[in-house]
Design a protein around this motif. Structure first.
Motif, PDB file in Angstrom:
ATOM      1  N   SER A  29     -36.661   0.462  16.324  1.00 59.89           N
ATOM      2  CA  SER A  29     -37.743   1.413  16.069  1.00 59.89           C
ATOM      3  C   SER A  29     -37.712   1.890  14.624  1.00 59.89           C
ATOM      4  O   SER A  29     -38.766   2.025  13.980  1.00 59.89           O
ATOM      5  N   LEU A  30     -36.516   2.123  14.084  1.00 59.92           N
ATOM      6  CA  LEU A  30     -36.422   2.517  12.675  1.00 59.92           C
ATOM      7  C   LEU A  30     -36.924   1.400  11.777  1.00 59.92           C
ATOM      8  O   LEU A  30     -37.630   1.640  10.793  1.00 59.92           O
ATOM      9  N   LEU A  31     -36.592   0.161  12.108  1.00 62.54           N
ATOM     10  CA  LEU A  31     -37.037  -0.987  11.320  1.00 62.54           C
ATOM     11  C   LEU A  31     -38.558  -1.011  11.205  1.00 62.54           C
ATOM     12  O   LEU A  31     -39.115  -1.201  10.123  1.00 62.54           O
ATOM     13  N   ILE A  32     -39.244  -0.779  12.326  1.00 61.60           N
ATOM     14  CA  ILE A  32     -40.709  -0.827  12.317  1.00 61.60           C
ATOM     15  C   ILE A  32     -41.285   0.317  11.492  1.00 61.60           C
ATOM     16  O   ILE A  32     -42.231   0.132  10.717  1.00 61.60           O
ATOM     17  N   VAL A  33     -40.714   1.511  11.637  1.00 65.05           N
ATOM     18  CA  VAL A  33     -41.240   2.664  10.898  1.00 65.05           C
ATOM     19  C   VAL A  33     -41.075   2.453   9.394  1.00 65.05           C
ATOM     20  O   VAL A  33     -41.989   2.730   8.598  1.00 65.05           O
ATOM     21  N   VAL A  34     -39.917   1.949   8.978  1.00 64.33           N
ATOM     22  CA  VAL A  34     -39.690   1.719   7.554  1.00 64.33           C
ATOM     23  C   VAL A  34     -40.583   0.591   7.040  1.00 64.33           C
ATOM     24  O   VAL A  34     -41.133   0.670   5.934  1.00 64.33           O
ATOM     25  N   GLY A 149     -23.587   2.109  10.054  1.00 65.13           N
ATOM     26  CA  GLY A 149     -23.738   0.978   9.140  1.00 65.13           C
ATOM     27  C   GLY A 149     -24.871   0.065   9.572  1.00 65.13           C
ATOM     28  O   GLY A 149     -25.666  -0.402   8.745  1.00 65.13           O
ATOM     29  N   ILE A 150     -24.970  -0.196  10.867  1.00 61.44           N
ATOM     30  CA  ILE A 150     -26.065  -1.018  11.387  1.00 61.44           C
ATOM     31  C   ILE A 150     -27.394  -0.309  11.170  1.00 61.44           C
ATOM     32  O   ILE A 150     -28.398  -0.929  10.781  1.00 61.44           O
ATOM     33  N   TRP A 151     -27.414   1.013  11.416  1.00 59.00           N
ATOM     34  CA  TRP A 151     -28.637   1.804  11.203  1.00 59.00           C
ATOM     35  C   TRP A 151     -29.095   1.709   9.746  1.00 59.00           C
ATOM     36  O   TRP A 151     -30.282   1.495   9.468  1.00 59.00           O
ATOM     37  N   LEU A 157     -33.400  -3.407   5.562  1.00 62.68           N
ATOM     38  CA  LEU A 157     -34.172  -4.589   5.918  1.00 62.68           C
ATOM     39  C   LEU A 157     -35.651  -4.270   6.082  1.00 62.68           C
ATOM     40  O   LEU A 157     -36.520  -5.069   5.716  1.00 62.68           O
ATOM     41  N   GLY A 158     -35.944  -3.094   6.639  1.00 60.40           N
ATOM     42  CA  GLY A 158     -37.346  -2.720   6.831  1.00 60.40           C
ATOM     43  C   GLY A 158     -38.113  -2.683   5.525  1.00 60.40           C
ATOM     44  O   GLY A 158     -39.256  -3.150   5.433  1.00 60.40           O
ATOM     45  N   SER A 159     -37.490  -2.129   4.487  1.00 62.39           N
ATOM     46  CA  SER A 159     -38.146  -2.059   3.182  1.00 62.39           C
ATOM     47  C   SER A 159     -38.436  -3.444   2.630  1.00 62.39           C
ATOM     48  O   SER A 159     -39.461  -3.665   1.972  1.00 62.39           O
ATOM     49  N   ALA A 160     -37.527  -4.395   2.876  1.00 60.61           N
ATOM     50  CA  ALA A 160     -37.700  -5.744   2.340  1.00 60.61           C
ATOM     51  C   ALA A 160     -38.642  -6.595   3.196  1.00 60.61           C
ATOM     52  O   ALA A 160     -39.403  -7.408   2.668  1.00 60.61           O
ATOM     53  N   LEU A 161     -38.578  -6.401   4.523  1.00 59.41           N
ATOM     54  CA  LEU A 161     -39.367  -7.253   5.409  1.00 59.41           C
ATOM     55  C   LEU A 161     -40.822  -6.817   5.514  1.00 59.41           C
ATOM     56  O   LEU A 161     -41.676  -7.622   5.902  1.00 59.41           O
ATOM     57  N   THR A 332     -27.472  -6.220   1.336  1.00 59.98           N
ATOM     58  CA  THR A 332     -27.297  -4.984   2.094  1.00 59.98           C
ATOM     59  C   THR A 332     -26.940  -5.277   3.543  1.00 59.98           C
ATOM     60  O   THR A 332     -26.048  -4.642   4.128  1.00 59.98           O
ATOM     61  N   ALA A 333     -27.633  -6.264   4.142  1.00 57.32           N
ATOM     62  CA  ALA A 333     -27.379  -6.602   5.542  1.00 57.32           C
ATOM     63  C   ALA A 333     -25.959  -7.113   5.750  1.00 57.32           C
ATOM     64  O   ALA A 333     -25.326  -6.839   6.778  1.00 57.32           O
TER      65      ALA A 333
END
Length: 527
Positions: A29-34, A149-151, A157-161, A332-333
């Motif tokens: 969910s954080l990935l999508i929001v970012v 760390g995963i968070w 990743l969200g910013s890049a993807l 980063t990942a």
């Protein structure tokens, strides 16, 4: 040193059986929001061509999301602390998904602004809840550090993807597809979150008795935090765009100072504050915020400038630009999940300050490279930046270690607010540095010699995209000016690298000084 034995905490001795599956829901969910914050950068040209917004409407389409998120972060975190973090998180999923579902009906700029505002409401409910729920899902400090760390990896990743996803969708569908992709993911998060995530709240809403009344909702404080944060972000954005003498930005800054100052006083006086500003007395907590602020200021500006440089100077299409920005996200990942283990071996202070220093050196690669600046140098810089940003996983762990469990919502709200402010400051401050260098490379007299004056010259000096459009109709002289404009923009990118690198090295020094030497993230709290 001897410690008094404490009674066993049942919640701590029995880890939640579905904590890692719950982390997957929170991270997705954080990935999508970012991603939604950055995907608009790619979709904006197609959106503008379809809806033809005027300059003011376009500005609000871009800005309203961050304004709403910044304004509601504190309120959303306080709601989660009191009424249930899972409840607020699920409401955020539903709000975000329904707003995305409304995009096909948005046929005017005003409708898009409204949808983006509602998306901001959902984002403000989701972002601090994901972080504070990790604090309660993972009672073992070592597991918590790994989870954080995963968070942090998902945020990076969200910013890049975002630009990559936007580029892929826009090659096959309309700009609306960049928003509709959120719908099935939020629907799945809503179902899985209800099943996998436990409810948690602050069971001690008031420290002790007081005039304010234990557990009572602070409506004036809510309004002050919303008004103050929206005014602050608005002021920062317009100072960067219109200069330090802009009357609207000055008025917004004065309003922000008054509202946030009053809000801080209310929080200090109440036994049940919306935001526990007393956390700022903890050195480790402040060290984590310094790391988050300096990194977000530098990176937000650099990624925006690099995306423009790749498309307008190097001529890469949007999708290829997104792919070429990936070295940072990959580094980063890889390193974010390793940062907590490294901190356990060499110390959280060393990892936190060292990561910021490495990120700063990545920025300084840009001006130090031989001319002309090429993609190989940029890829090396991005890799260093991404490697250093892996330390932000430790920054989140340090922030959470500096806050008691019942104040995890306040801690999460402060961290997320720091990132929001850092993003706005980066574009405003470092963006202004880059703009000044760019304009200096295109002096008015040089443009006048080629026959460009008035509004055409002003447009050329405002942005590289505007310059290339203006110069296209000036034949051979325009081609020479276009090359000069590209060189000026490259210089502006390099000087932004100098400013960002210096800021990050300063942040590294402050993080080193503020972080306690003996801070042990495996302990779970600051001594």
């Amino acid at each position: 040193m001897t410690h008094t034995a404490k009674p066993a905490d049942p919640a701590r001795t029995r880890p939640h059986p579905r904590r890692w599956a719950g982390l997957a829901v929170l991270s997705a969910s954080l990935l999508i929001v970012v991603m939604d914050m950055t995907v608009l950068n790619v979709a904006l040209p197609a959106l503008s061509a379809d809806l033809r917004p005027d300059a003011v409407s376009l500005l609000w389409i871009v800005d309203v999301y961050s304004l709403v998120v910044a304004g509601l972060l504190v309120t959303a975190a306080a709601l989660g602390d009191r009424w249930g973090r899972r409840r607020v998180l699920l409401a955020g999923f539903a709000t975000f998904g329904l707003a995305s579902l409304a995009v096909p009906a948005a046929a005017t700029p005003g409708a898009v602004i409204a949808v983006r505002a509602v998306l901001g409401v959902g984002g403000a409910m989701i972002m601090p809840a994901t972080l504070s729920m990790i604090r309660h899902l993972f009672t073992d400090p070592r597991e918590r550090a790994t989870a954080l760390g995963i968070w942090a990896t998902m945020a990076g990743l969200g910013s890049a993807l975002g630009p990559i996803l936007g580029g892929v969708l826009l090659e096959h569908f309309s700009w609306r597809s960049a928003f509709l992709v959120n719908v099935p993911i939020m629907a799945a998060a809503l179902v899985l979150g209800r099943w996998l995530l436990p409810e948690s709240r602050n069971r001690r809403p008031a420290a002790s008795g007081g005039a304010a009344g234990a557990g009572s909702w602070d409506l004036p404080g809510t309004l002050l935090s919303i008004v103050g944060m929206v005014a602050l972000v608005y002021a920062i954005k317009h100072f960067g765009r219109d200069g330090p003498a802009d009357p609207g930005a000055l008025a917004a800054a004065a309003l922000a100072a008054a509202a946030l100052g009053w809000f801080a006083v209310r929080c200090l006086r109440r036994p049940d504050p919306m935001l526990d500003v007393r956390l700022l007395r903890r050195p480790a907590f402040c060290a984590g915020l310094v790391a988050a602020l300096s990194a977000s200021i530098a990176v937000s500006a650099a990624m925006l400038l690099l995306a423009q440089w790749m498309q307008l100077v190097r001529g890469y299409p949007p999708l290829e630009t997104g792919v070429r920005l990936l070295p940072s996200a990959i580094a980063t990942a890889v390193l974010s999940p390793l940062a907590p283990a490294l901190a356990a071996r060499i110390g959280a202070r060393t990892v936190l300050a060292g990561g910021l220093a490495v990120t700063g050196l990545g920025f300084l690669v840009l001006p130090a490279a031989p001319e002309p600046l090429g993609y190989g140098t940029v890829a090396a810089a991005l890799t260093l930046v991404g490697a250093g940003l892996g330390s932000l996983a430790v920054a989140s762990a340090v922030i959470m270690a500096g806050a008691p469990p019942e104040r995890s919502g306040s801690a999460a709200a402060m961290e997320e607010t720091t990132y929001e402010l850092g993003g706005a400051l980066g574009v405003a401050v470092l963006g202004s540095v880059a703009a000044a260098v760019y304009r200096a490379g295109l002096p008015p007299e040089r443009l006048a010699d080629a026959g460009l004056t008035g509004s055409a010259a002003a447009t050329a000096r405002e942005s590289l995209g505007g310059a290339l459009e203006v110069f296209a109709s000036f034949g051979e002289a325009g081609a020479r000016l276009a090359e000069r404009a590209r060189e000026a923009f490259t210089s502006s990118l390099e000087w932004a690298g100098v400013a960002g690198g210096a800021l990050l090295l300063l942040g590294a020094a402050l993080a080193w000084l503020l972080t306690p030497r003996d801070l042990d993230l495996a302990d779970g709290h600051e001594h």
